[in-house]
Design a protein around this motif. Structure first.
Motif, short mmCIF file in Angstrom:
data_model
loop_
_atom_site.label_atom_id
_atom_site.label_comp_id
_atom_site.label_asym_id
_atom_site.label_seq_id
_atom_site.Cartn_x
_atom_site.Cartn_y
_atom_site.Cartn_z
N MET A 192 3.51 6.77 2.58
CA MET A 192 3.17 5.44 3.07
C MET A 192 3.81 4.43 2.12
N ASN A 193 4.44 3.44 2.69
CA ASN A 193 4.99 2.35 1.89
C ASN A 193 4.98 1.09 2.77
N CYS A 194 3.86 0.39 2.71
CA CYS A 194 3.70 -0.80 3.55
C CYS A 194 3.64 -2.05 2.69
N THR A 195 4.17 -3.12 3.21
CA THR A 195 4.14 -4.41 2.54
C THR A 195 3.43 -5.40 3.46
N MET A 196 2.47 -6.13 2.91
CA MET A 196 1.74 -7.08 3.76
C MET A 196 1.59 -8.42 3.05
N SER A 245 0.88 -1.17 0.00
CA SER A 245 0.00 0.00 0.00
C SER A 245 0.91 1.21 0.00
N GLN A 246 0.65 2.09 -0.95
CA GLN A 246 1.49 3.28 -1.09
C GLN A 246 0.64 4.52 -1.23
N GLY A 247 1.14 5.60 -0.70
CA GLY A 247 0.41 6.86 -0.82
C GLY A 247 1.20 8.00 -0.25
N CYS A 302 5.90 -1.38 7.53
CA CYS A 302 5.82 -0.08 6.85
C CYS A 302 7.17 0.61 6.90
N LYS A 303 7.50 1.27 5.81
CA LYS A 303 8.78 2.00 5.78
C LYS A 303 8.58 3.41 6.30
C1 LIG Z 1 8.77 0.98 -0.87
O1 LIG Z 1 9.57 0.01 -0.19
C2 LIG Z 1 10.14 -0.95 -1.06
C3 LIG Z 1 10.90 -1.95 -0.22
O2 LIG Z 1 10.10 -2.46 0.78
C4 LIG Z 1 11.05 -0.25 -2.06
O3 LIG Z 1 11.58 -1.21 -2.95
C5 LIG Z 1 10.26 0.79 -2.83
O4 LIG Z 1 11.11 1.51 -3.67
C6 LIG Z 1 9.59 1.76 -1.88
N1 LIG Z 1 8.73 2.64 -2.64
C7 LIG Z 1 8.66 3.94 -2.40
C8 LIG Z 1 7.73 4.72 -3.24
O5 LIG Z 1 9.31 4.47 -1.51
#
Ligand SMILES: *[C@@H]1O[C@H](CO)[C@@H](O)[C@H](O)[C@H]1NC(C)=O
Ligand SMILES: *[C@@H]1O[C@H](CO)[C@@H](O)[C@H](O)[C@H]1NC(C)=O
Ligand SMILES: *[C@@H]1O[C@H](CO)[C@@H](O)[C@H](O)[C@H]1NC(C)=O
Length: 216
Positions: free
Chosen positions: A197-201, A175-177, A215-216
């Motif tokens: 937002m940069n979450c992986t599930m 999920s990104q935003g 989430c990053k």
């Molecule tokens: C989101 O995180 C992934 C790694 O989990 C990374 O590869 C990706 O570039 C990131 N995307 C953004 C938009 O930051």
């Protein structure tokens, strides 16, 4: 002279000293009292100055520090999940996404309307609309949005190995935003801030639970 020195309240014999001694003692006491008073004032002024400096530093370092609010999706139960791994591999899913905007600033974060995109293999499979609102100071704004995801629109290159991916029993989504807004501190200091937002599930297709979320 000797007659004058003898007054009835302080006879020299009874207290052991003459008036001249008393006078010098008085002046010494006065000096001492003045010195103490000056000391008290000096200490008071120094303490006040230190207090002002500490307060100023606190204000600059803590209050006036604009931090990007945290924008993420929390753990959620999957409401419906249908997976087809055989003839034409596909999945459909629905859930209520608990979207959170955590504002740690000493002032509200007003943000514009935005969209959170759910992707599979880098391709959008669903979205959640975030209405324009605000997160109050030192609090977390909770936005619960109904989301439906479908693999129907995946391009053929991703769709071609969807079957084997789904057979493994896990669907990995991201999920990104971005949330763009403004933080206002003490009603007058404003700063534009945006949160990513940069979450992986990973969703277990058998148990229909989110078995990992980061989430990053
Ligand atoms: C989101 O995180 C992934 C790694 O989990 C990374 O590869 C990706 O570039 C990131 N995307 C953004 C938009 O930051
Ligand atoms: C998901 O929904 C689409 C469109 O409604 C449908 O064609 C597809 O068969 C569904 N897949 C599953 C696994 O239910
Ligand atoms: C899905 O969850 C079940 C029950 O917890 C577990 O046994 C299974 O290994 C999980 N599947 C995957 C692919 O992790």
């Amino acid at each position: 002279m000797a007659e004058k020195n003898q007054n009835q309240y302080h006879p020299p014999e009874s207290n052991g000293y003459h008036r001249n001694d008393q006078e010098s003692l008085h002046t010494m006491e006065d000096e001492e009292a003045k010195r103490k008073k000056r000391m008290k004032w000096t200490i008071g002024i120094i303490a006040f100055a230190i207090f002002q400096v500490v307060q100023g530093l606190f204000f600059i370092l803590v209050i006036m520090k604009f931090k990007s609010p945290k924008f993420r999706v929390g753990d959620f139960p999957v409401q419906t999940l249908t997976v087809e791994t055989q003839a034409s591999p596909s999945f459909n899913m629905s859930f209520v996404a608990p979207i959170r905007v955590k504002n740690t600033n000493w002032g509200p974060f007003k943000y514009d309307a935005s969209t959170v995109y759910f992707t599979y293999g880098g391709v959008q499979v669903g979205q959640a609309i975030i209405p324009k609102s605000k997160a109050n100071f030192k609090s977390t704004k909770k936005i619960d949005v109904s989301v439906t995801l479908s693999s129907a629109n995946l391009p053929s290159n991703i769709n071609s190995n969807l079957g084997s991916k789904l057979s493994s029993g896990v669907i990995t989504l991201t999920s990104q935003g971005e949330l763009k807004g403004k933080i206002t501190i003490m009603f007058m200091f404003k700063k534009k801030k945006s949160s990513q937002m940069n979450c992986t599930m990973a969703i277990n297709t058998t148990t229909k639970v989110v078995q990992s979320l980061s989430c990053k």
